[in-house]
Design an enzyme around this catalytic site. Structure first.
Site, mmCIF file in Angstrom:
data_model
loop_
_atom_site.group_PDB
_atom_site.id
_atom_site.type_symbol
_atom_site.label_atom_id
_atom_site.label_comp_id
_atom_site.label_asym_id
_atom_site.label_seq_id
_atom_site.Cartn_x
_atom_site.Cartn_y
_atom_site.Cartn_z
ATOM 1 C CE LYS A 184 9.220 6.204 1.381
ATOM 2 N NZ LYS A 184 8.190 5.765 1.430
ATOM 3 C CD GLU A 187 4.667 3.712 0.075
ATOM 4 O OE1 GLU A 187 5.350 3.856 0.686
ATOM 5 O OE2 GLU A 187 4.735 2.741 -1.023
ATOM 6 C CD GLU A 259 15.652 -4.262 13.194
ATOM 7 O OE1 GLU A 259 15.072 -5.150 13.553
ATOM 8 O OE2 GLU A 259 16.738 -3.820 13.684
ATOM 9 C CB CYS A 293 7.960 -7.616 12.013
ATOM 10 S SG CYS A 293 8.445 -6.599 13.506
ATOM 11 C CD GLU A 391 6.755 -10.717 7.003
ATOM 12 O OE1 GLU A 391 6.995 -10.047 5.895
ATOM 13 O OE2 GLU A 391 7.023 -10.223 8.126
HETATM 14 P P1 NAD Z 1 7.956 -2.140 2.537
HETATM 15 O O1 NAD Z 1 9.218 -2.866 2.253
HETATM 16 O O2 NAD Z 1 6.996 -2.300 1.427
HETATM 17 O O3 NAD Z 1 7.887 -0.846 2.689
HETATM 18 C C1 NAD Z 1 8.740 -0.209 3.727
HETATM 19 C C2 NAD Z 1 9.356 1.115 3.320
HETATM 20 O O4 NAD Z 1 10.280 0.765 2.416
HETATM 21 C C3 NAD Z 1 8.262 2.128 2.861
HETATM 22 O O5 NAD Z 1 8.455 3.425 3.397
HETATM 23 C C4 NAD Z 1 8.216 1.905 1.378
HETATM 24 O O6 NAD Z 1 7.888 3.123 0.914
HETATM 25 C C5 NAD Z 1 9.952 2.054 1.384
HETATM 26 N N1 NAD Z 1 10.563 1.689 -0.085
HETATM 27 C C6 NAD Z 1 9.729 0.681 -0.960
HETATM 28 N N2 NAD Z 1 10.573 0.546 -1.774
HETATM 29 C C7 NAD Z 1 11.943 1.324 -1.842
HETATM 30 C C8 NAD Z 1 12.896 1.718 -2.546
HETATM 31 N N3 NAD Z 1 13.013 1.193 -3.929
HETATM 32 N N4 NAD Z 1 13.708 2.424 -1.895
HETATM 33 C C9 NAD Z 1 13.644 3.025 -0.920
HETATM 34 N N5 NAD Z 1 12.506 2.851 0.008
HETATM 35 C C10 NAD Z 1 11.659 1.900 -0.365
HETATM 36 O O7 NAD Z 1 7.057 -2.800 3.814
HETATM 37 P P2 NAD Z 1 5.824 -2.621 4.482
HETATM 38 O O8 NAD Z 1 4.784 -3.293 3.594
HETATM 39 O O9 NAD Z 1 5.764 -0.972 4.579
HETATM 40 O O10 NAD Z 1 5.998 -3.114 5.931
HETATM 41 C C11 NAD Z 1 5.718 -4.446 6.027
HETATM 42 C C12 NAD Z 1 7.037 -5.269 6.101
HETATM 43 O O11 NAD Z 1 8.080 -4.713 7.081
HETATM 44 C C13 NAD Z 1 7.010 -6.517 6.725
HETATM 45 O O12 NAD Z 1 7.580 -7.366 5.668
HETATM 46 C C14 NAD Z 1 7.323 -6.774 8.082
HETATM 47 O O13 NAD Z 1 7.921 -7.950 8.527
HETATM 48 C C15 NAD Z 1 8.294 -5.726 7.892
HETATM 49 N N6 NAD Z 1 8.504 -4.907 9.360
HETATM 50 C C16 NAD Z 1 9.796 -5.666 9.887
HETATM 51 C C17 NAD Z 1 10.039 -5.189 11.244
HETATM 52 C C18 NAD Z 1 11.217 -5.495 12.026
HETATM 53 O O14 NAD Z 1 11.512 -4.907 12.978
HETATM 54 N N7 NAD Z 1 11.964 -6.549 11.750
HETATM 55 C C19 NAD Z 1 9.251 -4.167 11.871
HETATM 56 C C20 NAD Z 1 7.974 -4.015 11.084
HETATM 57 C C21 NAD Z 1 7.781 -4.229 9.981
#
Ligand code: NAD
Length: 495
Positions: A184, A187, A259, A293, A391
């Site tokens: 997934k 979006e 992560e 991140c 963050e």
């Molecule tokens: P997000 O949490 O908004 O979305 C991540 C994914 O989760 C997307 O595909 C989203 O559609 C999905 N998602 C959202 N709600 C969900 C639900 N209810 N059930 C299942 N899936 C759901 O994060 P983002 O804005 O896309 O990315 C940025 C974040 O990711 C930052 O906090 C960043 O630190 C983190 N990040 C962490 C790492 C790491 O390795 N630790 C790497 C990259 C990004």
């Protein structure tokens, strides 16, 4: 002047379920606008729960009855090597998709696609190294074996900041372990994932081994978290989404790899090479427009060099080339979207209202076609300000001075996250002491953001659970099973 032109029309992608490319059941479409140019660049289906359930059923069928988990690791490795070659052959095309959808500079995007191919190659080779164990020391009567088996069906949920590279740090490891998967993607940036599915299909991956559903998190991501047919979910995203995964897992006890976010400190000691450190900190805070991140978001400088260092850093940051993601000279592109840009600017404004001082940056750039923010350095910040605790995910860095080693470590660890830290000093023992005392999954000494598929990555504290990449990154997607074999006639319990 851009070196590559914008596409005349948005590129159309399809979801991938059970070996078929499909528009999904809802018939609705999601359109992504380039955050650097504000024109439509890509479209994919707005998937619904029923699409996700179909994909899960296909992945379950492929795991329970298909060839993938049963074939020799060497055969799986051969296919993964083939995919690595296809990624390299299509690097320009995938890099453009990535740059248009994320707003990152084209040169950086190309670098990430080539690096991703290298990660696929590592995982392919490592597939053949995964093994169990035998216990030949339990006495003459018993021989015990520990089998390492694929964990099963994996739900793989990815974010928008490094759509293809983060996928590469997980998917080939999941496949190397012998698992099947439902992806997934974010979006907002699904194109490169769906293009990869076309390459996997062309490479001959058996049907149902990889499935990809696109759409909103609540509609197509949540069913992966809730499904009893999925054995493990790997979520890379915000801490909020990680919490949703934990809540769902309370109901079905599936394994989680998380992560999540970071608030990563750079500690600059007075004896550091200040020019190198200034360059490293500027890179770590601005790379990917700060939407990284493990990027730098808190600067801790030893007081005697604080003024000199911030001046050097500000001079470097002012020279970062922010601009059109399609211009080969650009170092920092656009932020992911308007609401995100406003949130980033809001942190700066709030910090100033609370007494922080802007040393450089602090505003949007004048490229009004997209969402560009100047790399921003703030001093006179306090550890309790939101800009030093939350963050931000933008090119914003708050700087504080410290007086002693212990204070530097205390400030570095005074944070709910524990993803990465960078230490700048020429004193080896100070560097090693700091590396051991900082609570973070990755520590860099006199460098930053170095990476390679050989080493594991992941976070401590609220930055996550589990590790990706390295051999640990395959083992994460396996289960251990212990088999005891009796080698002697049985001594009966009942005469
Ligand atoms: P997000 O949490 O908004 O979305 C991540 C994914 O989760 C997307 O595909 C989203 O559609 C999905 N998602 C959202 N709600 C969900 C639900 N209810 N059930 C299942 N899936 C759901 O994060 P983002 O804005 O896309 O990315 C940025 C974040 O990711 C930052 O906090 C960043 O630190 C983190 N990040 C962490 C790492 C790491 O390795 N630790 C790497 C990259 C990004």
């Amino acid at each position: 002047m851009a070196s590559i032109s914008l596409p005349a029309a948005p590129r159309r992608f399809k979801m991938y379920i059970g070996g078929q490319f499909t528009d999904g059941l809802s018939g609705e479409v999601c359109t992504r606008h380039s955050p650097g140019h504000s024109v439509p660049v890509a479209q994919w289906p707005q998937g619904c729960e029923a699409d996700a359930l179909q994909a899960i059923a296909q992945a379950r069928q492929a795991f329970d009855h298909g060839p993938w988990p049963r074939m020799a690791a060497g055969e799986r490795a051969a296919l993964l090597f083939k995919v690595a070659g296809l990624i390299e052959a299509h690097a320009q095309e995938i890099g453009l998709i990535e740059s248009l959808e994320t707003g990152k500079p084209i040169t950086q995007a190309l670098g990430e696609i080539r690096a991703a191919a290298d990660v696929w190659r590592f995982a392919a080779g490592a597939a053949r190294v995964v093994k169990g164990d035998a216990h030949n020391n339990l006495g003459d009567r018993v021989l015990a074996m520990v089998l390492r088996e694929p964990i099963g069906v994996v739900g793989l949920i990815t974010p928008w900041n490094f759509p293809f590279f983060i996928l590469a740090e997980r998917l080939p490891f999941i496949l190397a372990a012998g698992c099947t998967v439902v992806i997934k993607p974010s979006e907002a940036t699904s194109g490169s994932t769906l293009r990869l599915c076309e390459l996997l299909h062309g490479a001959g991956l058996p049907c149902g081994v990889v499935n990809a559903v696109t759409g909103l998190g609540d509609a197509v991501g949540q069913p992966l978290l809730d499904s009893g047919l999925i054995d493990m979910v790997s979520v890379t995203g915000s801490t909020g989404t990680g919490r949703k995964a934990i809540l769902a897992s309370a109901g079905n006890i599936k394994k989680l790899g998380l992560e999540l976010g970071g608030k990563n400190p750079h500690i600059v000691f007075a004896d550091a090479c200040l020019d190198d450190a200034a360059d490293g900190v500027a890179f770590a805070m601005a790379f990917n427009a700060g939407q990284c991140c493990v990027g730098a978001s808190r600067l801790l400088v030893e007081r005697p060099v604080a003024a000199e260092f911030t001046a050097k850093l500000a001079a470097k940051m002012a020279r970062i080339r922010v601009g059109d993601p399609l211009d080969a000279q650009t170092q920092v592109g656009a932020l992911f979207g308007q609401a995100h840009m406003e949130k980033v600017l809001g942190f700066i404004e709030q910090g100033v209202r609370m007494g922080a001082h802007i040393v450089c940056g602090g505003a949007r750039t004048d490229h009004r076609d997209g969402y560009f923010v100047q790399p921003t350095l703030l001093t006179d910040v306090r550890a309790d300000m939101p800009l030093m605790r939350e963050e931000i995910f933008g090119p914003v860095l708050g700087a504080m001075a410290f007086d002693t080693f212990d204070e530097a470590i205390r400030l570095a660890n005074d944070c709910e996250f524990g993803l990465s830290a960078s230490i700048w000093t020429q004193d080896l023992s100070r560097a090693l002491r700091a590396s051991r005392q900082v609570r973070a999954g990755r520590v860099w000494v006199n460098t930053t953001l170095d990476n390679g598929p050989e080493t594991p990555l992941g976070g401590m504290k609220q930055s996550g659970l589990g590790r990706e990449t390295g051999l640990a990154g395959i083992e994460e997607y396996t289960e251990l099973k212990t088999v005891h074999v009796n080698l002697q006639p049985r001594t009966h319990w009942i005469d």
